[in-house]
Design a protein around this motif. Structure first.
Motif, PDB file in Angstrom:
ATOM      1  N   ALA A 192       0.814  -1.217   0.000  1.00  0.00           N
ATOM      2  CA  ALA A 192       0.000   0.000   0.000  1.00  0.00           C
ATOM      3  C   ALA A 192       0.846   1.265   0.000  1.00  0.00           C
ATOM      4  CB  ALA A 192      -0.921   0.012   1.216  1.00  0.00           C
ATOM      5  N   ASN A 193       2.178   1.112   0.090  1.00  0.00           N
ATOM      6  CA  ASN A 193       3.101   2.246   0.195  1.00  0.00           C
ATOM      7  C   ASN A 193       2.721   3.134   1.384  1.00  0.00           C
ATOM      8  OD1 ASN A 193       5.362   3.762  -0.581  1.00  0.00           O
ATOM      9  ND2 ASN A 193       4.122   5.169  -1.800  1.00  0.00           N
ATOM     10  N   ALA A 194       2.494   2.467   2.525  1.00  0.00           N
ATOM     11  CA  ALA A 194       2.084   3.178   3.740  1.00  0.00           C
ATOM     12  C   ALA A 194       2.780   2.563   4.942  1.00  0.00           C
ATOM     13  CB  ALA A 194       0.572   3.091   3.920  1.00  0.00           C
ATOM     14  N   PRO A 195       3.102   3.358   5.959  1.00  0.00           N
ATOM     15  CA  PRO A 195       3.693   2.795   7.175  1.00  0.00           C
ATOM     16  C   PRO A 195       2.661   1.987   7.955  1.00  0.00           C
ATOM     17  CG  PRO A 195       3.246   5.126   7.475  1.00  0.00           C
ATOM     18  CD  PRO A 195       2.965   4.824   6.038  1.00  0.00           C
ATOM     19  N   VAL A 196       3.139   1.056   8.763  1.00  0.00           N
ATOM     20  CA  VAL A 196       2.252   0.211   9.556  1.00  0.00           C
ATOM     21  C   VAL A 196       1.334   1.050  10.439  1.00  0.00           C
ATOM     22  CG1 VAL A 196       2.224  -1.406  11.494  1.00  0.00           C
ATOM     23  CG2 VAL A 196       3.644  -1.893   9.494  1.00  0.00           C
ATOM     24  N   VAL A 197       1.837   2.156  10.970  1.00  0.00           N
ATOM     25  CA  VAL A 197       0.999   2.976  11.839  1.00  0.00           C
ATOM     26  C   VAL A 197      -0.246   3.442  11.114  1.00  0.00           C
ATOM     27  CG1 VAL A 197       2.185   5.157  11.323  1.00  0.00           C
ATOM     28  CG2 VAL A 197       1.012   4.860  13.518  1.00  0.00           C
ATOM     29  N   ASP A 198      -0.163   3.692   9.808  1.00  0.00           N
ATOM     30  CA  ASP A 198      -1.346   4.106   9.051  1.00  0.00           C
ATOM     31  C   ASP A 198      -2.330   2.951   8.890  1.00  0.00           C
ATOM     32  OD1 ASP A 198      -0.306   6.610   8.855  1.00  0.00           O
ATOM     33  OD2 ASP A 198       0.048   6.566   6.694  1.00  0.00           O
ATOM     34  N   LEU A 199      -1.814   1.727   8.776  1.00  0.00           N
ATOM     35  CA  LEU A 199      -2.697   0.567   8.694  1.00  0.00           C
ATOM     36  C   LEU A 199      -3.439   0.352  10.009  1.00  0.00           C
ATOM     37  CD1 LEU A 199      -0.281  -1.947   6.918  1.00  0.00           C
ATOM     38  CD2 LEU A 199      -1.936  -0.408   5.863  1.00  0.00           C
ATOM     39  N   LEU A 200      -2.898   0.895  11.086  1.00  0.00           N
ATOM     40  CA  LEU A 200      -3.515   0.767  12.412  1.00  0.00           C
ATOM     41  C   LEU A 200      -4.421   1.948  12.745  1.00  0.00           C
ATOM     42  CD1 LEU A 200      -0.367  -0.540  14.328  1.00  0.00           C
ATOM     43  CD2 LEU A 200      -2.410  -1.870  13.743  1.00  0.00           C
ATOM     44  N   GLY A 201      -4.651   2.804  11.770  1.00  0.00           N
ATOM     45  CA  GLY A 201      -5.573   3.917  11.990  1.00  0.00           C
ATOM     46  C   GLY A 201      -4.930   5.277  11.953  1.00  0.00           C
ATOM     47  N   GLY A 202      -3.612   5.322  11.804  1.00  0.00           N
ATOM     48  CA  GLY A 202      -2.926   6.604  11.757  1.00  0.00           C
ATOM     49  C   GLY A 202      -2.241   6.944  13.066  1.00  0.00           C
ATOM     50  N   ALA A 203      -1.322   7.877  12.989  1.00  0.00           N
ATOM     51  CA  ALA A 203      -0.490   8.218  14.142  1.00  0.00           C
ATOM     52  C   ALA A 203      -1.184   9.208  15.070  1.00  0.00           C
ATOM     53  CB  ALA A 203       0.843   8.793  13.673  1.00  0.00           C
ATOM     54  N   ALA A 204      -1.279   8.841  16.343  1.00  0.00           N
ATOM     55  CA  ALA A 204      -1.736   9.769  17.371  1.00  0.00           C
ATOM     56  C   ALA A 204      -0.587  10.635  17.864  1.00  0.00           C
ATOM     57  CB  ALA A 204      -2.352   9.003  18.539  1.00  0.00           C
ATOM     58  N   ARG A 205       0.653  10.227  17.545  1.00  0.00           N
ATOM     59  CA  ARG A 205       1.855  10.978  17.911  1.00  0.00           C
ATOM     60  C   ARG A 205       2.933  10.618  16.905  1.00  0.00           C
ATOM     61  NH1 ARG A 205       0.478   7.243  21.363  1.00  0.00           N
ATOM     62  NH2 ARG A 205      -0.442   8.751  22.788  1.00  0.00           N
ATOM     63  N   ASP A 206       3.878  11.512  16.673  1.00  0.00           N
ATOM     64  CA  ASP A 206       4.917  11.245  15.669  1.00  0.00           C
ATOM     65  C   ASP A 206       6.182  10.674  16.282  1.00  0.00           C
ATOM     66  OD1 ASP A 206       6.022  13.444  16.930  1.00  0.00           O
ATOM     67  OD2 ASP A 206       6.149  14.681  15.123  1.00  0.00           O
ATOM     68  N   ARG A 207       6.204  10.579  17.615  1.00  0.00           N
ATOM     69  CA  ARG A 207       7.331   9.956  18.307  1.00  0.00           C
ATOM     70  C   ARG A 207       6.807   9.307  19.585  1.00  0.00           C
ATOM     71  NH1 ARG A 207      11.088  14.845  18.392  1.00  0.00           N
ATOM     72  NH2 ARG A 207       9.823  15.268  16.549  1.00  0.00           N
ATOM     73  N   VAL A 208       7.523   8.290  20.041  1.00  0.00           N
ATOM     74  CA  VAL A 208       7.073   7.498  21.189  1.00  0.00           C
ATOM     75  C   VAL A 208       8.114   7.592  22.298  1.00  0.00           C
ATOM     76  CG1 VAL A 208       6.568   5.163  22.010  1.00  0.00           C
ATOM     77  CG2 VAL A 208       5.702   5.930  19.790  1.00  0.00           C
ATOM     78  N   PRO A 209       7.716   7.980  23.513  1.00  0.00           N
ATOM     79  CA  PRO A 209       8.672   8.111  24.612  1.00  0.00           C
ATOM     80  C   PRO A 209       9.004   6.762  25.253  1.00  0.00           C
ATOM     81  CG  PRO A 209       6.481   8.700  25.366  1.00  0.00           C
ATOM     82  CD  PRO A 209       6.355   8.415  23.895  1.00  0.00           C
ATOM     83  N   TYR A 210      10.258   6.585  25.593  1.00  0.00           N
ATOM     84  CA  TYR A 210      10.728   5.394  26.288  1.00  0.00           C
ATOM     85  C   TYR A 210      11.421   5.812  27.584  1.00  0.00           C
ATOM     86  CZ  TYR A 210       9.608   2.655  22.171  1.00  0.00           C
ATOM     87  OH  TYR A 210       8.922   2.031  21.147  1.00  0.00           O
ATOM     88  N   SER A 211      11.556   4.848  28.487  1.00  0.00           N
ATOM     89  CA  SER A 211      12.111   5.115  29.809  1.00  0.00           C
ATOM     90  C   SER A 211      13.481   4.463  29.960  1.00  0.00           C
ATOM     91  CB  SER A 211      11.163   4.555  30.883  1.00  0.00           C
ATOM     92  OG  SER A 211      11.685   4.734  32.175  1.00  0.00           O
ATOM     93  N   ALA A 212      14.351   5.090  30.716  1.00  0.00           N
ATOM     94  CA  ALA A 212      15.608   4.447  31.101  1.00  0.00           C
ATOM     95  C   ALA A 212      15.271   3.221  31.937  1.00  0.00           C
ATOM     96  CB  ALA A 212      16.477   5.407  31.895  1.00  0.00           C
ATOM     97  N   TYR A 213      15.884   2.100  31.612  1.00  0.00           N
ATOM     98  CA  TYR A 213      15.568   0.824  32.268  1.00  0.00           C
ATOM     99  C   TYR A 213      16.825   0.352  32.983  1.00  0.00           C
ATOM    100  CZ  TYR A 213      12.859  -3.565  32.616  1.00  0.00           C
ATOM    101  OH  TYR A 213      12.140  -4.645  33.051  1.00  0.00           O
ATOM    102  N   LEU A 214      16.890   0.599  34.296  1.00  0.00           N
ATOM    103  CA  LEU A 214      18.090   0.308  35.080  1.00  0.00           C
ATOM    104  C   LEU A 214      18.038  -1.104  35.656  1.00  0.00           C
ATOM    105  CD1 LEU A 214      18.464   3.623  37.116  1.00  0.00           C
ATOM    106  CD2 LEU A 214      19.090   3.160  34.734  1.00  0.00           C
TER     107      LEU A 214
END
Length: 431
Positions: free
Chosen positions: A134-156
């Protein structure tokens, strides 16, 4: 469906990559972590990829189910699920086995999760194919992006400086057993990746010592959200004692006590929200939590064993319905898994907390272009077709060779710990 788009072949390649001596409630990480790389190829030569568990039972389940995909369209996810369910049936369990697994460190290794894990492994690779078509990112197949970046946490992690077998040089992170060493680990991780929150894997050392570690982090990083995860290795009494010592410090309290009943007992006397990736790990367990009045307030999902990306979106809707928080659990993984997780998290409007990731603990990679780059603790959502990453064939061959040579076929943190401490039993709760 055009015959050129039909699936003609599924390749499963086991890999191994170096893993540091990280301590946890079950013992200690072995020198090698196992994963599997899934490639689903169409008659036209398009290849969809994914990364999943690589222990022997998972490899056997994937191999058993793979032939059922031949001739399917990459869009036929429901049919794929039906075929997997018909072929892959986990063995029946006794009540004692089930209860033992309920307090296991790694829910993803439960035999009860086998079907969901195989479905997820194939679903992501098929959606990678869909995106390419479909020439589309997976996020678009899931309904589209609610955010353009995803936050992650330091994992000690508390950790030793090197593995007892010394299969390779001491890892660059060094020892972390004391509060000041933990603070140094956090500072280095935050400086390198820009993480905005911190999670501590606990349940390995005496609880008072681990509480001191959290308090040291709170002093060193004022205002930074902090979490602690003993993996169900503390009794209810210990859980309540430690959370009192950490009053006003924790963002959430992850799996302090074993089983949902234990978590409920903690929740009745604790004003810090409880999170889990151990006692709400499927929809049946979600229902039980709801029936008990939701003592667990934050679900840490993992698409690898919840049944895939779409199943996790369904979980998100339930969390919204029951006013629960949602974030994501992690295990030792490489870039394909992390990218799939990032597409999923971007598609979910309800993402209450930064997600877990073990990624800083790995120094190898299998995607073309090498290690993924974090920006202020977040990953940008790829905008290319499908997952937006491809396999580095030289890296795949090298990591597969690691698998052939490492001698490990099933993760065994307990067995590894017995090499350091023969008296270690791994029985939970330990403290």
């Amino acid at each position: 469906m055009s015959t050129s788009h039909a699936i003609r072949h599924v390749r499963i390649t086991p890999i191994a990559f170096r893993d540091p001596p990280l301590l946890n409630a079950a013992g200690i990480h072995e020198p090698w972590a196992l994963r599997s790389i899934i490639e689903i190829e169409t008659a036209a030569g398009l290849v969809g990829i994914n990364e999943s568990y690589g222990d022997l039972p998972m490899l056997e389940a994937l191999a058993k189910a793979a032939p059922a995909l031949q001739g399917l369209s990459p869009w036929s996810l429901n049919e794929m699920e039906a075929r997997v369910r018909a072929l892959v049936t986990p063995p029946k369990q006794t009540t004692s086995e089930f209860l033992t697994q309920q307090v296991s460190l790694a829910p993803g290794t439960h035999v009860s999760k086998t079907v969901a894990k195989v479905i997820s492994a194939f679903e992501v690779a098929m959606m990678d194919l869909q995106g390419q078509m479909a020439n589309a990112p997976v996020v678009d197949l899931l309904g589209g992006a609610a955010r353009d970046r995803v936050p992650y946490s330091a994992y000690l992690f508390y950790k030793y400086a090197e593995h007892i077998e010394k299969p390779y040089a001491p890892d660059a992170w060094g020892e972390a057993l004391k509060p000041e060493q933990l603070v140094a680990q956090a500072r280095r991780m935050i400086d390198q990746y820009g993480f905005q929150s911190i999670k501590l894997k606990a349940g390995a050392l005496p609880p008072e010592q681990e509480a001191a570690g959290i308090l040291a982090l709170a002093q060193a990083f004022p205002g930074t959200p902090l979490r602690i995860d003993p993996n169900g290795n503390w009794t209810v009494e210990t859980s309540l004692k430690i959370v009192q010592q950490l009053h006003g410090v924790l963002e959430y309290y992850e799996d302090p006590a074993p089983r949902l009943d234990g978590m409920a007992a903690v929740a009745r006397e604790c004003d810090v929200p409880l999170a889990t990736n151990m006692v709400v790990t499927d929809f049946a367990e979600f229902r039980r939590n709801a029936d008990m009045g939701c003592p667990v307030k934050i679900v840490l999902s993992d698409h690898h064993y919840w049944g895939g990306l779409r199943a996790t979106q369904q979980l998100s809707m339930l969390c919204r319905t029951f006013d629960l928080g949602l974030s994501m659990h992690s295990n030792s993984h490489l870039g394909i898994s992390l990218v799939a997780m990032t597409h999923l998290c971007a598609s979910v409007p309800l993402l209450t907390y930064a997600c877990d990731t073990h990624y800083p603990w790995q120094d190898e990679e299998i995607v073309t272009g090498g290690r993924l780059k974090f920006e202020n603790g977040s990953l940008r959502v790829p905008t290319g077709p499908g997952l937006g990453v491809t396999i580095d064939r030289e890296a795949l061959a090298r990591l597969h060779d690691n698998y052939l040579r490492c001698g490990i076929r099933n993760r065994d943190d307990l067995g590894q710990m017995k090499k350091y401490d023969p008296a270690f039993t791994g029985v939970q709760p330990r403290f």
